[in-house]
Write a protein that holds these residues in place. Structure first.
Motif, short mmCIF file in Angstrom:
data_model
loop_
_atom_site.label_atom_id
_atom_site.label_comp_id
_atom_site.label_asym_id
_atom_site.label_seq_id
_atom_site.Cartn_x
_atom_site.Cartn_y
_atom_site.Cartn_z
N PHE A 29 0.86 -1.18 0.00
CA PHE A 29 0.00 0.00 0.00
C PHE A 29 0.89 1.23 0.00
O PHE A 29 1.93 1.25 0.66
CB PHE A 29 -0.89 0.03 1.25
N GLU A 30 0.48 2.23 -0.75
CA GLU A 30 1.14 3.53 -0.70
C GLU A 30 0.09 4.61 -0.85
O GLU A 30 -0.66 4.64 -1.83
CB GLU A 30 2.19 3.66 -1.80
N GLY A 31 0.01 5.49 0.13
CA GLY A 31 -0.84 6.67 0.07
C GLY A 31 0.05 7.88 -0.04
O GLY A 31 1.04 8.00 0.69
N ARG A 32 -0.28 8.77 -0.96
CA ARG A 32 0.59 9.93 -1.17
C ARG A 32 -0.19 11.21 -1.38
O ARG A 32 -1.35 11.17 -1.80
CB ARG A 32 1.58 9.68 -2.30
N ILE A 33 0.46 12.30 -1.10
CA ILE A 33 -0.07 13.64 -1.35
C ILE A 33 0.77 14.27 -2.45
O ILE A 33 2.01 14.22 -2.41
CB ILE A 33 0.03 14.52 -0.08
N ASP A 34 0.12 14.84 -3.42
CA ASP A 34 0.81 15.63 -4.44
C ASP A 34 0.40 17.08 -4.27
O ASP A 34 -0.79 17.38 -4.13
CB ASP A 34 0.45 15.14 -5.85
N LYS A 35 1.38 17.95 -4.27
CA LYS A 35 1.12 19.38 -4.15
C LYS A 35 0.82 19.97 -5.52
O LYS A 35 1.49 19.64 -6.50
CB LYS A 35 2.34 20.11 -3.58
N SER A 36 -0.14 20.87 -5.57
CA SER A 36 -0.37 21.68 -6.76
C SER A 36 0.36 23.00 -6.52
O SER A 36 0.15 23.65 -5.51
CB SER A 36 -1.86 21.96 -6.95
N LYS A 37 1.22 23.36 -7.46
CA LYS A 37 2.01 24.58 -7.30
C LYS A 37 1.83 25.50 -8.49
O LYS A 37 1.52 25.05 -9.60
CB LYS A 37 3.50 24.24 -7.15
N THR A 38 2.04 26.76 -8.24
CA THR A 38 2.06 27.74 -9.31
C THR A 38 3.37 28.51 -9.20
O THR A 38 3.94 28.63 -8.11
CB THR A 38 0.85 28.70 -9.23
N THR A 39 3.86 28.99 -10.34
CA THR A 39 5.07 29.80 -10.30
C THR A 39 4.70 31.25 -10.06
O THR A 39 3.64 31.72 -10.48
CB THR A 39 5.88 29.67 -11.61
N VAL A 40 5.59 31.94 -9.36
CA VAL A 40 5.34 33.32 -8.96
C VAL A 40 6.48 34.18 -9.50
O VAL A 40 7.63 33.99 -9.10
CB VAL A 40 5.28 33.43 -7.42
N PRO A 41 6.16 35.13 -10.39
CA PRO A 41 7.22 36.04 -10.83
C PRO A 41 7.57 37.01 -9.70
O PRO A 41 6.68 37.49 -8.99
CB PRO A 41 6.59 36.77 -12.02
N ILE A 42 8.87 37.26 -9.51
CA ILE A 42 9.31 38.14 -8.43
C ILE A 42 10.24 39.19 -9.01
O ILE A 42 11.27 38.86 -9.62
CB ILE A 42 10.02 37.33 -7.32
N LEU A 43 9.87 40.45 -8.82
CA LEU A 43 10.65 41.58 -9.32
C LEU A 43 12.03 41.58 -8.67
O LEU A 43 12.17 41.38 -7.46
CB LEU A 43 9.93 42.90 -8.99
N GLY A 44 13.05 41.72 -9.48
CA GLY A 44 14.41 41.80 -8.97
C GLY A 44 15.11 40.45 -8.87
O GLY A 44 16.25 40.40 -8.43
N ARG A 45 14.43 39.37 -9.28
CA ARG A 45 15.05 38.04 -9.23
C ARG A 45 14.95 37.39 -10.60
O ARG A 45 13.94 37.53 -11.29
CB ARG A 45 14.32 37.13 -8.24
N ILE A 46 15.97 36.69 -10.97
CA ILE A 46 15.95 35.91 -12.21
C ILE A 46 15.10 34.66 -12.02
O ILE A 46 14.34 34.27 -12.90
CB ILE A 46 17.39 35.52 -12.64
#
Length: 157
Positions: free
Chosen positions: A36-53
């Motif tokens: 048995f394996e129970g798992r959680i997958d995260k839903s992520k979004t990318t965030v643009p940040i001023l001043g960072r590449i």
């Protein structure tokens, strides 16, 4: 150098676990489970940040799923599929997994998967060339709790 390492005895035996399934008001000791394996997958979004590449990342949700293999010697999930076909009521259930290796100082951990629902299932099978029959069980869950957690091993803190 005094590097603290884990003791071999503190690994958790793969076979020393319990699995209980509660469905339709009945609680079953699901001793026919092989894995048995129970798992959680995260839903992520990318965030643009001023001043960072580099973009940032923000978790915006979770999705739970499980997969298991069981000996093909029970009809509980087949009955649930039949009930759904006949009534239109799709049964949700609970799965409780406890790992407990008494030789490990890690102790016990119990996870309860709530509002579980299968993705379908095997209705019938045979294998004239096989040794025994098993079946895959897959599905989703919508919540979970952890009433027991492993202890921190000596040297972790």
């Amino acid at each position: 150098m005094n590097n603290v390492t884990m003791k071999g005895k503190d690994t958790i035996s793969a076979k020393l676990a319990e699995c209980f399934i509660t469905i339709g008001g009945n609680r079953y000791n699901f001793m026919q489970m092989i894995d048995f394996e129970g798992r959680i997958d995260k839903s992520k979004t990318t965030v643009p940040i001023l001043g960072r590449i580099m973009e940032g990342n923000k978790t915006v949700g979770l999705a739970g799923s499980f997969s298991a293999t069981a000996h093909y010697n029970q009809s509980i999930f087949r009955q649930a599929l039949l009930d759904y076909k006949n009534t239109g009521i799709d049964p949700y259930f609970e799965i409780q997994i406890t790992n407990n290796d008494p030789s490990s100082d890690a102790g016990r951990q119990t996870i309860v998967f709530l509002d579980c629902n299968t993705d379908g299932g095997v209705l019938a099978k045979f294998d004239a060339d096989g040794e025994y029959l098993d079946e895959e069980i897959e599905g989703t869950f919508e919540d979970f709790k952890m009433p027991e957690s492993f202890s921190l091993l000596n040297g972790m803190v």
